[in-house]
Design a protein around this motif. Structure first.
Motif, mmCIF file in Angstrom:
data_model
loop_
_atom_site.group_PDB
_atom_site.id
_atom_site.type_symbol
_atom_site.label_atom_id
_atom_site.label_comp_id
_atom_site.label_asym_id
_atom_site.label_seq_id
_atom_site.Cartn_x
_atom_site.Cartn_y
_atom_site.Cartn_z
ATOM 1 N N VAL A 53 0.798 -1.220 0.000
ATOM 2 C CA VAL A 53 0.000 0.000 0.000
ATOM 3 C C VAL A 53 0.835 1.276 0.000
ATOM 4 O O VAL A 53 0.342 2.336 -0.371
ATOM 5 N N GLN A 109 -0.449 -4.567 3.614
ATOM 6 C CA GLN A 109 -1.720 -4.758 4.343
ATOM 7 C C GLN A 109 -2.226 -6.173 4.145
ATOM 8 O O GLN A 109 -2.248 -6.678 3.019
ATOM 9 N N ASP A 110 -2.651 -6.804 5.267
ATOM 10 C CA ASP A 110 -3.227 -8.143 5.164
ATOM 11 C C ASP A 110 -4.740 -8.047 4.979
ATOM 12 O O ASP A 110 -5.316 -6.949 4.960
ATOM 13 N N GLY A 113 -6.839 -5.980 7.326
ATOM 14 C CA GLY A 113 -6.619 -4.545 7.347
ATOM 15 C C GLY A 113 -5.404 -4.107 8.157
ATOM 16 O O GLY A 113 -5.127 -2.919 8.250
ATOM 17 N N HIS A 114 -4.685 -5.057 8.737
ATOM 18 C CA HIS A 114 -3.485 -4.721 9.500
ATOM 19 C C HIS A 114 -2.349 -4.372 8.546
ATOM 20 O O HIS A 114 -2.133 -5.074 7.555
ATOM 21 N N ILE A 115 -1.629 -3.295 8.858
ATOM 22 C CA ILE A 115 -0.515 -2.866 8.020
ATOM 23 C C ILE A 115 0.785 -3.125 8.775
ATOM 24 O O ILE A 115 0.896 -2.806 9.963
#
Length: 135
Positions: A53, A109-110, A113-115
């Protein structure tokens, strides 16, 4: 893409490989302008799709001058890399000195939604056949 990359780093199952090359035809040493291309391959060794991202670069020239570059995605894209797959691209970097270095990170980003941050290995930009400067 080159089959052998000069630099590699792995973070949390994501591998980043880099192969820099000097572009003599685009450089003008008399005008203090040197240009490099670099090929990047980002490999997803995890079991889940991950999306690149954003990116952050730290570019240092032979005099120790530092430029920070941040931006969305890579080369105008925010690629989703499937498990076992890779994404490759090429870009470039001009410098006002005949050597320098680059290092950085991608922000990935997984699906939840964790970056998290993955390392881009520190790599050297050197004109071939010149005395190397430790940057």
């Amino acid at each position: 893409m080159p089959s052998a990359f000069a630099y590699s780093a792995e973070t949390e199952g994501m591998v980043v490989r880099v192969q820099p090359s000097y572009l003599a035809a685009q450089s003008d040493p008399d005008a203090n302008h040197w240009v490099w291309a670099y090929q990047i391959e980002i490999v997803n060794l995890t079991t889940a799709p991950l999306q690149v991202v954003a990116r952050r670069w730290t570019i240092t020239d032979a005099f120790g001058r530092v430029e920070e570059v941040r931006g969305s995605g890579v080369v105008g894209e925010q690629p989703v890399i499937q498990p076992g797959d890779s994404f490759a691209y090429a870009s470039g970097c001009p410098l006002s000195t005949p050597s320098g270095s680059m290092v950085g990170a991608y922000f990935v980003q997984d699906q939840a939604g964790h970056i998290f941050e993955i390392a881009i290995p520190h790599f050297s930009l050197d004109v071939p056949d010149t005395r190397r400067t430790l940057n």
